[in-house]
Write a protein that holds these residues in place. Sequence first.
Motif, PDB file in Angstrom:
ATOM      1  N   PHE A 142       0.918  -1.637   0.270  1.00 28.76           N
ATOM      2  CA  PHE A 142      -0.343   0.172   0.082  1.00 28.76           C
ATOM      3  C   PHE A 142       1.209   1.238  -0.011  1.00 28.76           C
ATOM      4  O   PHE A 142       0.410   2.153   0.314  1.00 28.76           O
ATOM      5  N   ALA A 143       1.847   0.894  -0.379  1.00 27.44           N
ATOM      6  CA  ALA A 143       3.107   2.166  -0.586  1.00 27.44           C
ATOM      7  C   ALA A 143       2.905   3.085   0.814  1.00 27.44           C
ATOM      8  O   ALA A 143       2.715   4.093   0.549  1.00 27.44           O
ATOM      9  N   ILE A 144       3.616   2.209   1.966  1.00 21.59           N
ATOM     10  CA  ILE A 144       2.908   3.453   3.393  1.00 21.59           C
ATOM     11  C   ILE A 144       4.717   4.267   3.594  1.00 21.59           C
ATOM     12  O   ILE A 144       5.704   3.175   3.607  1.00 21.59           O
ATOM     13  N   ARG A 145       4.013   5.587   3.387  1.00 20.51           N
ATOM     14  CA  ARG A 145       5.270   6.209   3.057  1.00 20.51           C
ATOM     15  C   ARG A 145       5.807   7.097   4.745  1.00 20.51           C
ATOM     16  O   ARG A 145       7.287   7.258   5.077  1.00 20.51           O
ATOM     17  N   SER A 146       4.646   6.719   5.518  1.00 21.92           N
ATOM     18  CA  SER A 146       4.990   7.642   6.731  1.00 21.92           C
ATOM     19  C   SER A 146       3.703   6.722   7.108  1.00 21.92           C
ATOM     20  O   SER A 146       2.784   6.251   7.681  1.00 21.92           O
ATOM     21  N   ILE A 147       4.043   7.085   9.046  1.00 24.58           N
ATOM     22  CA  ILE A 147       3.531   6.544  10.208  1.00 24.58           C
ATOM     23  C   ILE A 147       3.026   7.543  10.930  1.00 24.58           C
ATOM     24  O   ILE A 147       3.922   8.419  11.196  1.00 24.58           O
ATOM     25  N   PRO A 148       1.919   7.433  12.013  1.00 24.13           N
ATOM     26  CA  PRO A 148       0.615   6.712  11.230  1.00 24.13           C
ATOM     27  C   PRO A 148       0.128   7.103  10.171  1.00 24.13           C
ATOM     28  O   PRO A 148       0.380   7.896   9.529  1.00 24.13           O
ATOM     29  N   THR A 149      -0.570   6.116   9.020  1.00 23.76           N
ATOM     30  CA  THR A 149      -1.203   6.230   8.025  1.00 23.76           C
ATOM     31  C   THR A 149      -2.590   5.599   8.200  1.00 23.76           C
ATOM     32  O   THR A 149      -2.706   4.625   8.504  1.00 23.76           O
ATOM     33  N   LEU A 150      -3.616   6.071   8.016  1.00 27.84           N
ATOM     34  CA  LEU A 150      -5.248   5.705   7.502  1.00 27.84           C
ATOM     35  C   LEU A 150      -5.179   5.676   6.514  1.00 27.84           C
ATOM     36  O   LEU A 150      -5.423   6.564   6.076  1.00 27.84           O
ATOM     37  N   ALA A 151      -6.125   4.112   6.020  1.00 26.72           N
ATOM     38  CA  ALA A 151      -6.953   3.927   5.199  1.00 26.72           C
ATOM     39  C   ALA A 151      -7.702   3.591   5.404  1.00 26.72           C
ATOM     40  O   ALA A 151      -8.113   2.539   6.535  1.00 26.72           O
ATOM     41  N   LEU A 152      -9.122   3.850   4.323  1.00 24.61           N
ATOM     42  CA  LEU A 152      -9.861   3.389   4.715  1.00 24.61           C
ATOM     43  C   LEU A 152     -10.399   3.102   3.404  1.00 24.61           C
ATOM     44  O   LEU A 152     -10.264   2.989   2.215  1.00 24.61           O
ATOM     45  N   PHE A 153     -10.910   1.695   3.891  1.00 25.11           N
ATOM     46  CA  PHE A 153     -11.263   1.038   1.998  1.00 25.11           C
ATOM     47  C   PHE A 153     -12.710   0.060   2.591  1.00 25.11           C
ATOM     48  O   PHE A 153     -13.328   0.464   3.000  1.00 25.11           O
ATOM     49  N   ARG A 154     -13.251  -0.015   1.215  1.00 23.71           N
ATOM     50  CA  ARG A 154     -15.039   0.777   0.540  1.00 23.71           C
ATOM     51  C   ARG A 154     -14.469  -0.982  -0.556  1.00 23.71           C
ATOM     52  O   ARG A 154     -14.438  -0.845  -0.540  1.00 23.71           O
ATOM     53  N   GLN A 155     -15.670  -2.538   0.054  1.00 19.05           N
ATOM     54  CA  GLN A 155     -15.702  -3.015  -1.129  1.00 19.05           C
ATOM     55  C   GLN A 155     -14.472  -3.523  -2.125  1.00 19.05           C
ATOM     56  O   GLN A 155     -14.498  -3.719  -2.831  1.00 19.05           O
ATOM     57  N   GLY A 156     -13.421  -3.672  -1.245  1.00 20.32           N
ATOM     58  CA  GLY A 156     -11.646  -4.533  -1.131  1.00 20.32           C
ATOM     59  C   GLY A 156     -11.261  -3.247  -1.753  1.00 20.32           C
ATOM     60  O   GLY A 156      -9.856  -3.321  -2.612  1.00 20.32           O
ATOM     61  N   LYS A 157     -11.711  -2.141  -1.695  1.00 19.07           N
ATOM     62  CA  LYS A 157     -10.589  -1.061  -2.670  1.00 19.07           C
ATOM     63  C   LYS A 157     -10.517   0.047  -1.687  1.00 19.07           C
ATOM     64  O   LYS A 157     -10.987   0.537  -0.907  1.00 19.07           O
ATOM     65  N   GLU A 158      -9.317   0.196  -1.550  1.00 19.85           N
ATOM     66  CA  GLU A 158      -8.964   2.240  -0.601  1.00 19.85           C
ATOM     67  C   GLU A 158      -9.718   3.243  -1.551  1.00 19.85           C
ATOM     68  O   GLU A 158      -9.399   3.345  -2.128  1.00 19.85           O
TER      69      GLU A 158
END
Length: 144
Positions: free
Chosen positions: A107-123
């Motif tokens: 998911f190419a997380i470059r910095s943390i924390p990072t929040l990602a919201l997924f719906r029906q399998g997609k960010e």
Amino acid sequence: MSTSKIVVCPHCHRPNRVPEARLGDQGRCGHCQQVLFDGTPTVLTAASFDRHIERSELPVVVDFWAPWCGPCRAMAPAFAAAARQLEPAFRLAKVNTEEEPSLAARFAIRSIPTLALFRQGKEVARQAGAIDGASLVRWVRSFD
């Protein structure tokens, strides 16, 4: 006709069909008999991540974090409180990027924390950096 949603168990990671009207009724998994919503973030691993993201019909908010990250540790109580407020409309989950580097890379997380919201399998949304609990809840609900 009653509608239902697929909810993935946070304990055994198996999908369960739950009537929408009963989502808030402290339902139990039909497989392991644990509660489906306990007000705490679900810990996801490479083995369980796709099942939750792709099979759950609930939006899933993932906190990509690491134990050495000060802002991550500072945001953890707010994230846990948000889980109590947002369940059962949303599932909140955590991915430890130190233990799951393949997910961080995917998911190419470059910095943390990072929040990602997924719906029906997609960010569908991403928020980098620590935020307070009220802002987190507001951000998540803006996608409801």
